[in-house]
Enzyme design. Structure first.
Site, PDB file in Angstrom:
ATOM      1  N   SER C  21       0.819  -1.209   0.000  1.00 44.83           N
ATOM      2  CA  SER C  21       0.000   0.000   0.000  1.00 44.83           C
ATOM      3  C   SER C  21       0.857   1.264   0.000  1.00 44.83           C
ATOM      4  O   SER C  21       1.837   1.371   0.744  1.00 44.83           O
ATOM      5  CB  SER C  21      -0.887  -0.002   1.239  1.00 44.83           C
ATOM      6  OG  SER C  21      -1.624   1.202   1.307  1.00 44.83           O
ATOM      7  N   GLY C  46      -3.293   3.888   1.116  1.00 47.69           N
ATOM      8  CA  GLY C  46      -4.040   3.980   2.365  1.00 47.69           C
ATOM      9  C   GLY C  46      -5.155   5.014   2.302  1.00 47.69           C
ATOM     10  O   GLY C  46      -4.942   6.126   1.836  1.00 47.69           O
ATOM     11  N   ASN C  69       9.850   7.854   4.285  1.00 48.29           N
ATOM     12  CA  ASN C  69       8.710   8.610   3.764  1.00 48.29           C
ATOM     13  C   ASN C  69       7.808   9.042   4.885  1.00 48.29           C
ATOM     14  O   ASN C  69       7.652   8.348   5.895  1.00 48.29           O
ATOM     15  CB  ASN C  69       7.940   7.805   2.703  1.00 48.29           C
ATOM     16  CG  ASN C  69       6.815   6.988   3.301  1.00 48.29           C
ATOM     17  OD1 ASN C  69       5.725   7.498   3.584  1.00 48.29           O
ATOM     18  ND2 ASN C  69       7.070   5.703   3.532  1.00 48.29           N
ATOM     19  N   ALA C  70       7.251  10.218   4.706  1.00 47.91           N
ATOM     20  CA  ALA C  70       6.228  10.716   5.627  1.00 47.91           C
ATOM     21  C   ALA C  70       5.181  11.426   4.772  1.00 47.91           C
ATOM     22  O   ALA C  70       5.095  12.645   4.737  1.00 47.91           O
ATOM     23  CB  ALA C  70       6.828  11.667   6.655  1.00 47.91           C
ATOM     24  N   ASN C  99      -6.562  -0.541   1.707  1.00 49.81           N
ATOM     25  CA  ASN C  99      -5.820  -0.349   2.959  1.00 49.81           C
ATOM     26  C   ASN C  99      -6.457   0.828   3.688  1.00 49.81           C
ATOM     27  O   ASN C  99      -6.593   1.920   3.130  1.00 49.81           O
ATOM     28  CB  ASN C  99      -4.354  -0.062   2.577  1.00 49.81           C
ATOM     29  CG  ASN C  99      -3.473   0.285   3.759  1.00 49.81           C
ATOM     30  OD1 ASN C  99      -3.566   1.379   4.291  1.00 49.81           O
ATOM     31  ND2 ASN C  99      -2.614  -0.623   4.159  1.00 49.81           N
ATOM     32  N   CYS C 130      -1.178   3.925  12.892  1.00 45.84           N
ATOM     33  CA  CYS C 130      -1.710   5.281  12.842  1.00 45.84           C
ATOM     34  C   CYS C 130      -1.867   5.773  14.269  1.00 45.84           C
ATOM     35  O   CYS C 130      -2.188   4.994  15.166  1.00 45.84           O
ATOM     36  CB  CYS C 130      -3.091   5.294  12.194  1.00 45.84           C
ATOM     37  SG  CYS C 130      -3.135   4.423  10.650  1.00 45.84           S
TER      38      CYS C 130
HETATM   39  C1  LIG Z   1       5.843   6.090  -0.156  1.00 47.82           C
HETATM   40  C2  LIG Z   1       5.229   5.058   0.738  1.00 47.82           C
HETATM   41  C3  LIG Z   1       3.899   5.181   1.125  1.00 47.82           C
HETATM   42  C4  LIG Z   1       3.306   4.237   1.961  1.00 47.82           C
HETATM   43  N1  LIG Z   1       1.984   4.360   2.299  1.00 47.82           N
HETATM   44  C5  LIG Z   1       1.399   3.404   3.064  1.00 47.82           C
HETATM   45  C6  LIG Z   1       0.014   3.463   3.366  1.00 47.82           C
HETATM   46  O1  LIG Z   1      -0.685   4.366   2.935  1.00 47.82           O
HETATM   47  N2  LIG Z   1      -0.515   2.483   4.144  1.00 47.82           N
HETATM   48  C7  LIG Z   1       0.236   1.436   4.624  1.00 47.82           C
HETATM   49  O2  LIG Z   1      -0.289   0.551   5.305  1.00 47.82           O
HETATM   50  N3  LIG Z   1       1.553   1.335   4.329  1.00 47.82           N
HETATM   51  C8  LIG Z   1       2.153   2.299   3.565  1.00 47.82           C
HETATM   52  N4  LIG Z   1       3.487   2.197   3.262  1.00 47.82           N
HETATM   53  C9  LIG Z   1       4.247   1.032   3.755  1.00 47.82           C
HETATM   54  C10 LIG Z   1       4.362  -0.060   2.681  1.00 47.82           C
HETATM   55  O3  LIG Z   1       3.104  -0.524   2.293  1.00 47.82           O
HETATM   56  C11 LIG Z   1       5.220  -1.232   3.185  1.00 47.82           C
HETATM   57  O4  LIG Z   1       4.623  -1.783   4.332  1.00 47.82           O
HETATM   58  C12 LIG Z   1       6.629  -0.813   3.529  1.00 47.82           C
HETATM   59  O5  LIG Z   1       7.081   0.166   2.622  1.00 47.82           O
HETATM   60  C13 LIG Z   1       7.616  -1.960   3.550  1.00 47.82           C
HETATM   61  O6  LIG Z   1       7.750  -2.557   2.296  1.00 47.82           O
HETATM   62  P1  LIG Z   1       8.926  -2.185   1.243  1.00 47.82           P
HETATM   63  O7  LIG Z   1      10.203  -2.212   2.018  1.00 47.82           O
HETATM   64  O8  LIG Z   1       8.846  -3.216   0.184  1.00 47.82           O
HETATM   65  O9  LIG Z   1       8.610  -0.827   0.748  1.00 47.82           O
HETATM   66  C14 LIG Z   1       4.073   3.141   2.422  1.00 47.82           C
HETATM   67  C15 LIG Z   1       5.408   3.023   2.026  1.00 47.82           C
HETATM   68  C16 LIG Z   1       5.987   3.954   1.199  1.00 47.82           C
HETATM   69  C17 LIG Z   1       7.419   3.768   0.798  1.00 47.82           C
END
Ligand SMILES: Cc1cc2nc3c(=O)[nH]c(=O)nc-3n(C[C@H](O)[C@H](O)[C@H](O)COP(=O)(O)O)c2cc1C
Ligand SMILES: Cc1cc2nc3c(=O)[nH]c(=O)nc-3n(C[C@H](O)[C@H](O)[C@H](O)COP(=O)(O)OP(=O)(O)OC[C@H]3O[C@@H](n4cnc5c(N)ncnc54)[C@H](O)[C@@H]3O)c2cc1C
Ligand SMILES: Cc1cc2nc3c(=O)[nH]c(=O)nc-3n(C[C@H](O)[C@H](O)[C@H](O)COP(=O)(O)OP(=O)(O)OC[C@H]3O[C@@H](n4cnc5c(N)ncnc54)[C@H](O)[C@@H]3O)c2cc1C
Ligand SMILES: Cc1cc2nc3c(=O)[nH]c(=O)nc-3n(C[C@H](O)[C@H](O)[C@H](O)COP(=O)(O)O)c2cc1C
Ligand code: FES
Ligand code: FES
Lengths: 269, 303, 303, 269
Positions: C21, C46, C69-70, C99, C130
């Site tokens: 997500s 999300g 990221n934030a 999500n 959250c």
């Molecule tokens: C830019 C960005 C935005 C994200 N937004 C969400 C989100 O909206 N909801 C959520 O549950 N996780 C969010 N995540 C977390 C990812 O879904 C994932 O759990 C996390 O990045 C770890 O996986 P990765 O290392 O393959 O990126 C976000 C991650 C990134 C990098």
């Protein structure tokens, strides 16, 4: 001698068999300090990917030219990047590291027998060079899966070494393993001193033979390394404990080895 | 030249650069590359009461911008340390910090007591990322009360500076920090390694013989920095920051986040001269930015 | 061809490969590179009850083998999602997972209730990382009771598969896993991002406007894999594994650690075709290793 | 047109000013789809360090030769590695991305005025080429700190563009800033359409002038990017909200931009 941290300049690199590379590096201070059986920790680039250095044995040491040669198998992430390095490129490294092969006193009258499996040939060439400078070039018993894993045999022949090869698929030399070559005790009446380098199962098999037949034997071990300096304790192997009541203790392959007398080495199981 | 000397909970350091326990051996291993006299302090390999052989191999695996290790506290025991490794360090003009680990609260106290009466050890770093044998192997470092008990046990046995080293594998690092400061820690070190693992898909087995291993190196830097920032806000003792520092800029980030001193760990394996390069980089930064005393930038990001 | 289909807590997927997500938008953004029909599922950005503008910039920073990221949950709200982004996905033969995030336990329930009566959404992924507005901003995902309350609130409002996504910023991930499974989760997703930060030493300010940010990418893989391994041992519901997966070998490590499905996140930014490459790599692995059904290797490292 | 994920082959790279590089890439499908003001996401190597792609504008587009040209400042980790790429090397990239400069209808009779600050010159060259194909080459107002940051002026002159330069240190052209060049309204009686690219303070200043003077104005924005595809929401900027009661909303620089009409852009503070 103390190791040195420096940047080596790549002079030349060639693929000598599919997946096997030989590189010549200009690194005078290291070449001057190095001994057969020692190795360097070489970084394949200046970045964080891959993070760690790769330990590679010295395949040739030329203190006059100020060069060292590495012979390596491009198998994983780091060595694949190393294989793309071009002449002129700088490669950070530190070395020489570890305790290399031990030459015995001439009075002991040993015949050096180099026992190599595959890429295990790499650290044996400078040893053969040292022995041949003593006019005792010795015998190379070289086992490999196939002819594609046999290399630098010419280098040994040039030194006057008696080269005997066995391949598992029979594509070169005798069909069989290096232990089959050993079975024949090709040194006749001489007392052999085995110098062994290769994959672990081969090391174990040769060690066992040497023990049962009473041959002198040195073994070069490999373990995953970080520092190469005896600091991180990543690279330990089991060796005979000196203390009473203990079967073994952990020694560091990087500084207590990589070469051990076979009597020191304790294998798992 | 700027003044780089710092006071880490009673330990005077000529500069903030030290070494992370377990990555610098007993110091001399790095003497070919590093002028040990120029280090702010030397933190030696984790030490226990009795000698230990540690874990079986493989103990190490490379990961993206990081590494996993499960050495298992191989060490010659506190007596071995004192007899073999301490004497050669005495000729060096740099304080030695001994990192200690115990199986029980009492063992920590015994170690502190031995160190208290040993000359040539300037301070104690208490590694609480160790399994508590009496509590079924749960790490001291993940339960505030256990961490506090360890700290008190050390505190009661020594007047030397006590630096408690926190584990990052917790929900709230500030809770741990407060607990050990209340129990008498003079300074805090953070972070120890993050718990990780790797799998060999060919053999379908864990890469590391011990299954779990500690993640360190540049990969963990953002997490370590965040924790230093949080702990700086939560407590008032000085901090020894570490976790992925690979160059002077990284070190300065930690200092600005609130670290009084910093330790170089995994980077010693990618550049054995890293401590010197980082020290020189900090000096150059201070000169360039007009920082006359390093204290001007400790915690700067909070201001 | 091996059978790659899996059942993720009631959600049938034709293969284990889905998207993390927030890293794959609403799916169509990647249509130039990815055959969306070939994905096991699509997890979209999300979503909250009301639309949100998210955090100020900079929202992103690169770190060693990772990124921070934030974003702050910028999204068009659940109605915006349903009206704008869901319709174009209906022509694609791949289940859509939404999500969701809430400020309160009740908001999660309301979101679930809306999704329950919306066609074209196959399952809910519950983001519990959250801040809980009613509990002073402490994350739901760090307190077992809060996480369980969120899960129950969702569970009571939907019969669709409920996948609860765990935060890695906890002392004991298995405790969280057990709490949400007991509260009715059909599957667990892990891991969300690790909390990190970065500092700009030139300005002496945090790099990210929000100060703290989530660390993702290859750097975190060892931690994520360890948590999947631990949670697989602790609960019996299927797992959706993620955290730093950058190629098929990584994906297979997660599957062997116990993941029934895997999600690709940050790697979509370094290779927008990564999901397809990973799917093809898993297929090739199964063929090479004689794996007839993917279930043969799920959790293989535990056997 | 849809972006493409591919590997570009580096044909040539040269340093045209200290720290500024121009590279020509063979990547036919991207060259055929691209428009002025668009950009690509380019990876500087195949590894994990650095992890993310770098967004770089198209500085020249040659659909016939199948090439694109990038002009970039080698400032940080990634672009420093990019600067070491040698001819023949493959560089992964995706593009073309984003919404580029908008050409107006000929009836509107605008005079294009390119307003560049430093490396902001990069995406303006292909725009000038497009306008000059319409026989309306326009004016370039180019501000830089010093002559070392002024580049590719010849390219504009070859297109028939009227080039006016200001440097802060007076080392080339007028002493001052690009806003000083603008003050003179060098377009005489014509209606200008400003195309602005450069550092943020310069964008703000030009935007303010354009607003107060009623000049038409397009601005190319920069933000940190991950995907370049509108998926990650890293790259947002504030734009005027359409909904009532809201001052601004977040738009994506990568897909809603990078070029915006100045009237859309909302600056912080
Ligand atoms: C830019 C960005 C935005 C994200 N937004 C969400 C989100 O909206 N909801 C959520 O549950 N996780 C969010 N995540 C977390 C990812 O879904 C994932 O759990 C996390 O990045 C770890 O996986 P990765 O290392 O393959 O990126 C976000 C991650 C990134 C990098
Ligand atoms: C003292 C010593 C001397 C060596 N000499 C040679 C030589 O002359 N020629 C040669 O081809 N190889 C030699 N090796 C083995 C060589 O170090 C590894 O093949 C190499 O590190 C693998 O790196 P990679 O990038 O190909 O693999 P990757 O899979 O990318 O390696 C990942 C990590 O595992 C470590 N690793 C992987 N395989 C081994 C291994 N077999 N031994 C130690 N660490 C390993 C790497 O160093 C790295 O940290 C030697 C090893 C040691 C310990
Ligand atoms: C649409 C667009 C078009 C661009 N076109 C050009 C161009 O034609 N020529 C040129 O020289 N530069 C251009 N830039 C800026 C260029 O992308 C950055 O200078 C570059 O990414 C910096 O990378 P680095 O490796 O030098 O720096 P690092 O410091 O290593 O970068 C670290 C991270 O921050 C990001 N970042 C750093 N600075 C910037 C910045 N100014 N803008 C966006 N992201 C940044 C990087 O992408 C990376 O993710 C453009 C930016 C955007 C958004
Ligand atoms: C090989 C190795 C051995 C370690 N041994 C110890 C130890 O004995 N005691 C301890 O407290 N920390 C030990 N650590 C943790 C480090 O001291 C440090 O906290 C951690 O590695 C983070 O810093 P880094 O990322 O700079 O390496 C060890 C780390 C490594 C890599
Ligand atoms: S590699 Fe570090 S002790 Fe041997
Ligand atoms: S860069 Fe990902 S949305 Fe713009």
């Amino acid at each position: 001698m103390e190791p040195l941290l420096t940047k080596a300049v790549l002079l030349d690199q060639e693929q000598i068999q599919p997946g096997f590379f030989r590189m010549i590096l200009s690194v005078p201070e290291v070449a001057r300090r190095a001994e057969p059986g020692q190795f360097v920790q070489i970084r394949v680039n200046n970045g964080l990917d891959p993070l760690l250095p790769r330990p590679i044995s010295l395949h040739d040491i030329d203190p006059l030219k100020g060069t060292i040669t590495l012979l390596y198998h491009s198998a994983g992430k780091g060595t694949r990047i190393l294989a793309t390095a071009a002449a002129g490129q700088e490669l950070p490294l530190w070395g020489p590291l570890g305790k290399g092969w031990k030459m015995t006193e001439p009075e002991e009258n040993y015949l050096p027998v180099y026992v190599a499996g595959g890429i295990g040939i790499a650290p044996l060439l400078p040893l053969a060079a040292a022995w041949s400078r003593r006019e005792e070039p010795g015998i190379l018993l070289y086992g490999a899966r196939s002819t594609g894993q046999v290399m630098t045999v010419e280098g040994f022949k040039d030194l006057g070494v008696d080269v005997q090869v066995a391949t598992e698929d029979g594509s070169l030399g005798m069909t069989g393993r290096v232990t089959d070559l050993l079975e024949r005790s090709p040194w006749g009446e001489r007392r052999p001193l085995l110098y062994v380098c290769g994959p672990k199962p081969m090391l174990k098999a040769v060690h066992k033979m040497a023990e049962s037949k009473g041959w002198a034997c040195q073994i070069s071990l490999e373990e995953r390394m970080c520092c190469g300096l005896g600091a991180c304790l990543s690279c330990v192997c089991k060796t005979k404990a000196k203390a009473a009541g203990k079967a073994w203790t952990h020694s560091k392959v990087c500084t207590d080895g990589p070469v051990f007398w076979s009597g020191e080495v304790v294998w798992d199981e | 030249m700027s003044n780089l000397s710092v006071n880490l909970g009673g330990l005077l350091m000529k500069n903030p650069v030290t070494t992370a326990s377990g990555t610098f051996g007993f110091g001399l291993e790095f003497a070919p590359f590093v002028d040990l006299n120029r280090l702010g302090a030397i933190v030696v390999k984790g030490t226990t009461l009795a000698p230990r052989e540690g874990n079986p191999t493989p103990r190490m695996a490379e990961t993206p911008a990081g590494m996993l290790n499960a050495i298992g506290l191989q060490n010659p025991g506190i007596q071995g340390l004192i007899e073999e490794h301490l004497p050669p360090l005495q000729s060096i003009n740099t304080p030695v910090i001994v990192n200690i680990s115990g199986n029980t609260v009492e063992e920590y106290g015994q170690l502190a007591e031995i160190i208290e009466r040993t000359e040539g050890i300037a301070a104690i770093e208490v590694n609480i990322s160790c399994p508590n044998v009496k509590q079924g192997g749960i790490q001291f470092g993940t339960i505030p009360a256990s961490a506090a008990a360890v700290t008190r046990s050390v505190r009661e046995n020594t007047k030397k500076p006590v630096i408690v080293k926190l584990s990052p594998n917790v929900t709230d690092i500030t809770e741990m920090a407060k607990a050990v400061v209340d129990a008498g820690a003079d300074a805090l070190a953070l972070i120890n390694t993050l718990l990780g693992m790797a799998i060999d898909i060919r053999t379908r087995r864990p890469v590391i013989a011990n299954v779990f291993a500690g993640l360190s190196g540049p990969a963990v830097k953002p997490v370590a920095l965040r924790m230093v920032y949080q702990v700086y806000k939560a407590v008032s003792v000085p901090l020894l920051g570490m976790g992925g520092i690979s160059n002077a800029d990284d070190a300065i980030e930690f200092i600005m986040a609130g670290a009084t001193s910093i330790a170089v760990g995994t980077t010693n394996f990618t550049n054995p001269r890293a401590t010197m390069d980082i020290l020189e980089g900090i000096e150059a930064f201070c000169l360039r930015e007009g920082v006359r005393d390093i204290s001007e930038i400790i915690g700067a990001v909070h201001r």
